[in-house]
Write a protein that holds these residues in place. Structure first.
Motif, short mmCIF file in Angstrom:
data_model
loop_
_atom_site.label_atom_id
_atom_site.label_comp_id
_atom_site.label_asym_id
_atom_site.label_seq_id
_atom_site.Cartn_x
_atom_site.Cartn_y
_atom_site.Cartn_z
N ILE A 149 0.42 0.84 -3.75
CA ILE A 149 1.24 1.13 -2.58
C ILE A 149 1.87 -0.16 -2.06
CG2 ILE A 149 1.25 2.03 -0.22
CD1 ILE A 149 -1.14 3.75 -0.99
N GLY A 150 3.16 -0.12 -1.74
CA GLY A 150 3.86 -1.30 -1.23
C GLY A 150 3.40 -1.66 0.17
N LYS A 151 2.47 -2.58 0.26
CA LYS A 151 1.87 -2.93 1.56
C LYS A 151 2.78 -3.81 2.42
CE LYS A 151 -2.77 -2.59 -0.43
NZ LYS A 151 -2.25 -2.11 -1.71
N ASN A 152 3.75 -4.48 1.82
CA ASN A 152 4.60 -5.39 2.58
C ASN A 152 5.99 -4.80 2.86
OD1 ASN A 152 2.61 -7.44 2.57
ND2 ASN A 152 3.22 -8.03 0.49
N LYS A 153 6.18 -3.53 2.52
CA LYS A 153 7.46 -2.88 2.78
C LYS A 153 7.51 -2.35 4.20
CE LYS A 153 8.43 -1.47 -2.00
NZ LYS A 153 8.72 -0.31 -2.89
N ARG A 154 8.64 -2.52 4.86
CA ARG A 154 8.79 -2.02 6.22
C ARG A 154 8.83 -0.49 6.23
NH1 ARG A 154 13.61 -5.00 9.19
NH2 ARG A 154 12.77 -3.69 10.87
N PHE A 155 9.40 0.09 5.16
CA PHE A 155 9.48 1.55 5.10
C PHE A 155 9.61 1.99 3.65
CE2 PHE A 155 12.12 5.34 4.61
CZ PHE A 155 11.33 6.27 5.28
N PHE A 156 9.00 3.09 3.31
CA PHE A 156 9.25 3.79 2.05
C PHE A 156 8.94 5.26 2.26
CE2 PHE A 156 4.92 2.10 1.80
CZ PHE A 156 4.18 3.22 1.48
N ILE A 157 9.53 6.10 1.43
CA ILE A 157 9.36 7.54 1.58
C ILE A 157 7.89 7.90 1.37
CG2 ILE A 157 10.00 9.79 0.64
CD1 ILE A 157 12.67 8.48 -0.22
N GLY A 158 7.33 8.64 2.31
CA GLY A 158 5.92 9.03 2.23
C GLY A 158 4.98 8.09 2.95
N GLN A 159 5.51 7.00 3.52
CA GLN A 159 4.66 6.00 4.16
C GLN A 159 3.83 6.58 5.30
OE1 GLN A 159 6.51 2.86 6.66
NE2 GLN A 159 5.61 1.42 5.18
N ARG A 160 4.45 7.38 6.16
CA ARG A 160 3.74 7.96 7.30
C ARG A 160 2.61 8.87 6.83
NH1 ARG A 160 4.15 12.78 10.05
NH2 ARG A 160 3.50 12.75 12.24
N SER A 161 2.88 9.70 5.82
CA SER A 161 1.85 10.61 5.32
C SER A 161 0.68 9.85 4.72
CB SER A 161 2.46 11.55 4.26
OG SER A 161 3.47 12.36 4.82
N LEU A 162 0.96 8.77 4.00
CA LEU A 162 -0.11 7.99 3.39
C LEU A 162 -0.97 7.32 4.45
CD1 LEU A 162 1.66 6.36 0.31
CD2 LEU A 162 0.06 8.27 0.34
N ARG A 163 -0.36 6.89 5.54
CA ARG A 163 -1.15 6.28 6.62
C ARG A 163 -2.09 7.31 7.24
NH1 ARG A 163 3.68 2.84 9.62
NH2 ARG A 163 3.58 0.99 8.25
N ILE A 164 -1.61 8.52 7.39
CA ILE A 164 -2.46 9.59 7.94
C ILE A 164 -3.64 9.87 7.01
CG2 ILE A 164 -2.54 12.04 8.52
CD1 ILE A 164 0.38 11.76 9.46
N TYR A 165 -3.35 9.99 5.71
CA TYR A 165 -4.42 10.26 4.75
C TYR A 165 -5.41 9.10 4.65
CZ TYR A 165 -2.60 14.61 2.76
OH TYR A 165 -2.22 15.91 2.57
N ALA A 166 -4.90 7.87 4.74
CA ALA A 166 -5.78 6.71 4.62
C ALA A 166 -6.79 6.65 5.75
CB ALA A 166 -4.95 5.43 4.59
N ALA A 167 -6.47 7.23 6.90
CA ALA A 167 -7.38 7.22 8.04
C ALA A 167 -8.44 8.32 7.96
CB ALA A 167 -6.59 7.36 9.33
N ARG A 168 -8.30 9.19 6.98
CA ARG A 168 -9.24 10.29 6.82
C ARG A 168 -10.23 10.00 5.69
NH1 ARG A 168 -4.90 15.33 6.74
NH2 ARG A 168 -4.19 15.14 8.92
N PRO A 169 -11.41 10.59 5.74
CA PRO A 169 -12.36 10.42 4.63
C PRO A 169 -11.78 11.04 3.35
CG PRO A 169 -13.46 11.30 6.58
CD PRO A 169 -11.99 11.37 6.86
N THR A 170 -12.00 10.37 2.23
CA THR A 170 -11.54 10.90 0.96
C THR A 170 -12.40 12.10 0.57
OG1 THR A 170 -10.80 8.72 0.24
CG2 THR A 170 -11.15 10.36 -1.48
#
Length: 262
Positions: A149-170
């Motif tokens: 995942i592009g950690k240094n990008k200001r924006f990419f498609i799907g970024q918001r969704s990935l942040r939501i998922y990352a905060a949840r237990p796998t």
């Protein structure tokens, strides 16, 4: 030599977003203008070195690097990428020069290998196939791809969704599964379900009844608390019986990635 047909879907999506955002750009799909070769194996560097002006030493041209130069007298883009777990180079040349480059590689000692051989070796290396070992509901953390995942990008498609998922237990994890050497029992097919106490706990995504490592192996999604190496999992077979496999760390082959560091 072929280039991936999957590029067409990405091209259409890029056109769509360019139109939505009103970007002043012109996109041209050049995939069909290229021929691609995967030169893989312990002797691939020596075979290619005699045909190119590119410095192939591991220092200047390490894993995941890209270089431009000539191969067999033809302008080429060469990548140090590999799908089969061995020292390898991916070579891209103009499509009309493809046959010439192919014949030159074969004359230099290269031999063709089929898709089934490639799929087995990629499985031993733990390389997943998107859309085969993943599905439309898979996100990177589940498949061990969070590193991409592009950690240094200001924006990419799907970024918001990935942040939501990352905060949840796998909830599930893609793991390696294996059976003992010289196993003679029944083995599952791809998509056979993994069961726990009568409930669906995952599914097999890839399976190799025979491998170069001497034992059957595969990839599977399992619930997160079943992902530790050594965990035994029960796979439901088509005839109603059960096959027991063991979760193992990935990759099966060359776990220290020594072949990629050559």
């Amino acid at each position: 030599p072929t280039t991936s047909s999957g590029a067409a879907a990405f091209y259409r999506e890029m056109l769509r977003w360019a139109a939505i955002w009103g970007l002043d750009v012109t996109l041209s799909n050049v995939t069909g203008q290229l021929a691609a070769f995967n030169l893989a194996g312990p002797e691939s560097r020596d075979a290619l070195a005699a045909l190119t002006d590119i410095d192939l030493r591991s220092g200047p041209f390490s894993y995941l690097r890209v270089r431009e130069g000539e191969v067999a007298g033809v302008r080429a883009i060469v990548m140090r990428v590999v799908f089969v777990g061995e020292l390898a180079y991916e070579i891209h040349v103009p499509a009309w020069e493809g046959e010439h480059v192919w014949r030159t590689l074969v004359k230099a000692g290269a031999r063709p290998f089929g898709v089934e051989a490639q799929r087995l070796l990629r499985l031993e290396k733990g390389h997943l196939i998107v859309g085969h070992d993943t599905d439309a509901l898979t996100y990177p953390q589940e498949a061990g791809l969070a590193w991409a995942i592009g950690k240094n990008k200001r924006f990419f498609i799907g970024q918001r969704s990935l942040r939501i998922y990352a905060a949840r237990p796998t909830r599930r994890t893609l793991v390696g599964v294996r059976w003992p050497a010289n196993f003679t029992g029944k083995l599952p097919e791809e998509c056979n379900l993994i069961m726990r106490e009568g409930w669906i706990a995952g599914r097999v995504t890839s399976i190799a009844p025979v491998s170069t490592l001497g034992y059957p192996l595969g990839l599977a999604f399992v619930e997160a608390d079943m992902a530790a190496p050594g965990t035994r999992v029960e796979v439901s077979l088509d005839d109603g019986s059960t096959s027991v496999a063991e979760v193992t760390a990935l990759p099966f082959y060359d776990p220290e990635d020594e072949r990629q560091k050559l």
